[in-house]
Design a protein around this motif. Structure first.
Motif, PDB file in Angstrom:
ATOM      1  N   ASN A 116       0.841  -1.195   0.000  1.00  0.00           N
ATOM      2  CA  ASN A 116       0.000   0.000   0.000  1.00  0.00           C
ATOM      3  C   ASN A 116       0.882   1.252   0.000  1.00  0.00           C
ATOM      4  O   ASN A 116       1.220   1.793   1.051  1.00  0.00           O
ATOM      5  CB  ASN A 116      -0.926  -0.023   1.221  1.00  0.00           C
ATOM      6  N   ARG A 117       1.262   1.647  -1.210  1.00  0.00           N
ATOM      7  CA  ARG A 117       2.086   2.846  -1.387  1.00  0.00           C
ATOM      8  C   ARG A 117       1.824   3.408  -2.784  1.00  0.00           C
ATOM      9  O   ARG A 117       1.223   2.720  -3.624  1.00  0.00           O
ATOM     10  CB  ARG A 117       3.566   2.518  -1.188  1.00  0.00           C
ATOM     11  N   TRP A 130      -0.708  -4.778  -5.306  1.00  0.00           N
ATOM     12  CA  TRP A 130      -0.422  -3.356  -5.125  1.00  0.00           C
ATOM     13  C   TRP A 130      -1.705  -2.546  -5.102  1.00  0.00           C
ATOM     14  O   TRP A 130      -2.598  -2.746  -5.929  1.00  0.00           O
ATOM     15  CB  TRP A 130       0.485  -2.870  -6.246  1.00  0.00           C
ATOM     16  N   HIS A 132      -2.539   1.648  -4.706  1.00  0.00           N
ATOM     17  CA  HIS A 132      -1.952   2.985  -4.535  1.00  0.00           C
ATOM     18  C   HIS A 132      -2.786   3.874  -3.620  1.00  0.00           C
ATOM     19  O   HIS A 132      -2.269   4.804  -3.007  1.00  0.00           O
ATOM     20  CB  HIS A 132      -1.761   3.675  -5.881  1.00  0.00           C
ATOM     21  N   HIS A 134      -4.730   4.887  -0.229  1.00  0.00           N
ATOM     22  CA  HIS A 134      -4.493   4.541   1.172  1.00  0.00           C
ATOM     23  C   HIS A 134      -5.566   3.587   1.676  1.00  0.00           C
ATOM     24  O   HIS A 134      -6.761   3.790   1.448  1.00  0.00           O
ATOM     25  CB  HIS A 134      -4.479   5.795   2.044  1.00  0.00           C
ATOM     26  N   GLU A 180       4.466  -0.425   5.055  1.00  0.00           N
ATOM     27  CA  GLU A 180       3.799  -0.196   3.767  1.00  0.00           C
ATOM     28  C   GLU A 180       2.883  -1.346   3.363  1.00  0.00           C
ATOM     29  O   GLU A 180       2.249  -1.276   2.302  1.00  0.00           O
ATOM     30  CB  GLU A 180       4.840   0.012   2.658  1.00  0.00           C
TER      31      GLU A 180
END
Length: 270
Positions: A116-117, A130, A132, A134, A180
């Motif tokens: 989570n980035r 993945w 992106h 938040h 993350e």
């Protein structure tokens, strides 16, 4: 003699666990060929639960029957010497009593990892999902608690799922953040096709704020997969381990010692 193996694998380059016609690369095919070479005869490997294309395993449990007599050390070294680099046997033992890798299991444990980035990872690209946006892990965990217990999980299984019954008993779902990563640890007596990935997809929609916390429970009650969420990517999914009755003498994977407190309590119940 029945031999039991604990196996880990990176599922990125495999078309799932189960052997398939046409020469597709599968984990079962790789393990069967390796074990057959050591046994000097053809063996059939039975697993706890089949994993899909791209799904990994921290500890898949399998068994096979053989007439060959080998030490545990010989099985371990011999099979690993014949396996590709993305599959490894991590332990070997003889089966106790009527042990069966699939039918003796009383619970399965999966881990789903979300990076989570803002940017994707070059190093973890095939090992995490993945996101992106938040993710609020607290909201996700709160929503997931409505799935614990015995329920009809029709809304959380694939439309082509072939299981006779949609009923499953969920023992725990823990969602928490580690830097993350947002991690979902989940255990049930058994899982339906795509069930974990569908739950992850729903919880991610709740975590981003696109859906309310109550949505997970509302979907469960609807018993309608067609109004459910997106099926999450297989890349973040790991078969984490299997619970068996103590009489079979199979040690639990070390990952169980690192579970959150609520999940650890389940170990004593089984």
């Amino acid at each position: 003699m029945r031999i039991v193996l604990g196996i880990e694998y990176d599922g990125s380059a495999f078309f799932g666990w189960q052997w398939q016609e046409g020469g597709l690369r599968t984990v079962q095919d790789a393990v069967q060929k390796a074990a057959s070479n050591v046994a000097n005869h053809s063996v059939t490997v039975i697993c706890t639960g089949r994993t899909d294309t791209g799904v990994h395993a921290l500890e898949q449990v399998v068994h096979f029957d053989t007439q060959a007599e080998r030490s545990h050390h010989s099985w371990l070294l011999g099979i690993n010497a014949n396996l590709p680099d993305d599959v490894r046997v991590i332990w070997v033992q003889e089966a106790v009593g009527d042990f069966h890798a699939r039918y003796s299991a009383i619970a399965r444990f999966y881990r789903y990892i979300i990076l989570n980035r803002p940017t994707r990872s070059a190093l973890q690209r095939d090992r995490v999902t993945w996101c992106h946006q938040h993710l609020d892990a607290v909201r996700m965990h709160q929503a997931a608690q409505n799935l614990v217990g015995s329920h009809d999980f029709t809304s959380y299984r694939a439309l082509k799922c072939q299981s006779v019954s949609p009923m499953r008993k969920m023992y725990f779902v823990e969602v928490y953040r580690q830097n993350e990563q947002v991690i979902m640890d989940i255990s049930a007596n058994a899982f339906l096709h795509h069930m974990v990935r569908n739950i992850a997809g729903v919880l991610m929609s709740i975590g981003t704020g696109d859906k309310p916390v109550r949505w997970a429970e509302e979907l469960l009650a609807s018993k309608n997969r067609q109004i459910g969420g997106v099926t999450a990517s297989p890349h973040g999914l790991y078969l984490g381990g299997v619970f068996y009755p103590e009489k079979y003498g199979l040690a639990k994977h070390e990952i169980f010692n690192k579970l959150p407190a609520n999940a650890q309590r389940f170990q004593h119940e089984t």
